[in-house]
Enzyme design. Sequence first.
Site, PDB file in Angstrom:
ATOM      1  CD  GLU A 121      41.306 -50.838  18.183  1.00 31.37           C
ATOM      2  OE1 GLU A 121      41.758 -50.812  19.426  1.00 31.37           O
ATOM      3  OE2 GLU A 121      40.506 -51.799  17.850  1.00 31.37           O
TER       4      GLU A 121
ATOM      5  CG  HIS B  65      38.852 -51.022  21.171  1.00 33.15           C
ATOM      6  ND1 HIS B  65      39.839 -51.600  21.090  1.00 33.15           N
ATOM      7  CD2 HIS B  65      37.918 -51.838  22.164  1.00 33.15           C
ATOM      8  CE1 HIS B  65      40.219 -52.834  21.948  1.00 33.15           C
ATOM      9  NE2 HIS B  65      38.922 -52.808  22.573  1.00 33.15           N
TER      10      HIS B  65
END
Length: 528
Positions: A261, A279
């Site tokens: 990420e 997220h």
Amino acid sequence: MSKPIVLIAEELSPATIDALGPDFEVRTVDGASREALLPALADVDAVLIRSATKMDAEAIAAAKNLKVIARAGVGLDNVDVPAATQAGVMVVNAPTSNITSAAELAVGLLLATARNIAPANQALKAGAWKRSKYGGVELLDKKVGVVGFGRIGQLVAERLKGFGMDILAYDPYVSAQRAGQLGAQLVTLDELLEQSDFITVHLPKSPETLGLIGKEALTKVKPTVRIINAARGGIVDEEALAEALREGRVAGAGIDVFATEPTTESPLFEHESVVVTPHLGASTDEAQEKAGVSVAKSVRLALGGDLVPDAVNVSGGAVPEEVRPGIALVEKLGRIFTALAGSVPVQLDVDVHGEITEHDVSIWKLAALKGLFADVTEDPVTYVNAPLLAEQRGCEVRLLTDPSTQDFRNVTTLRGTLADGTTVSVAGTLTGPRMIEKIVGVNGFDIEVPLTDHLAFFTYVDRPGVIGTVGRLLGDAQVNIAGMQVARNEKGGQALVALTVDSAIPADVLGAIVSEVGAEVSVVDLAG
């Protein structure tokens, strides 16, 4: 006195500042900028971060006064916890701040995959009315497998029961009885994979859980299964899931977290039956505010010298109110032990007797170690690094408890064995409504001396004239004796004088006492 400095390295809610209160100097910095962060850390006592600020070994080393790293959230991927522990820096997070938000997102992803909400929305906005293409399935009477039945998994199960779903749970650390109380059936992982219509993951990321829902696991599922991961990236193998989707062995997925990420490319993005979010598990106003307020309160506790229940690198957790007054006493006993022993023991017992043992007194073991090393090392000693210092110096520590006691309601004794086999002990208690700290034993001698800033202990062969000599030498040096107790094991045997004095005893006076009396001398300055 100057106020402790708290550095806020990322944007936090106004409620976080309010929770800190007026007792701190609050500064701000862009924690994502290394060039700005490192110099800003130089003199701070605490730093509050979210996910963009990396508190690695370099950053921790740059913060010479740092006592607390507070992560306003759950994950600690951006904090070097071992380096912080070595430096005596407490690391705190907000483990319960986002559990409701994370659970609700998981349920939202599950609903979105069941009813094809995302692709239907995109098609309609693009001008296509495709009712027949985006039909879905009901949740009623379906089986949902909850992988990880902790706080978030239980919240998800509670919400999905409202849809009339049957709950299967896999968690090696939860009993079947506990799962049953929460309306779930505890099963093996294979049973969950084989039976579930929906699978939702709520596990921490660890070597054991990484890739748990991977190629092999995905050969055991129903082809109609839909898989949700709003926990940690990597627990569900993205490549294996994409392959199973391509081959029709999985019907859909809802993914909020990824192995790397931020990410804008994934084989999962190719599939219309996959709903993805960047997220967002903790990205609600409520979760962010809870996280900020929680860690602000932890910073207040930590900088006030108190224990913090959410500290991830300090054992002890919440401290019962009945136990708190004894923490300072036991820490002082640790300092007195070191003065008496002159070295670090290879074995230290923290022996607690009395009614206080009805409560969890494990924090007293940490307090004893903190005191034991306070005058041994130049580096700051905290509840965080005291156990590590003990381990590095080969000192094993035990906490012993016994509800019975004789002369006092509660007595704590530090009893240690030195490398040469010598045993040293010091005992203390709190007495009266004002909880006065007293020493009630030293190396087997029974005494009762209130703790003061300046203490001295003289061990010598029992004979007349010693007390007068000690008094004369101290008087000549203008050192006033506040209190004195004498104890002996037998007439003409070993004797102990325990003194409380109003000021530190000069080294030359101690030398004179050793010379004239032949005493072994130990002094403790608890004011320093």
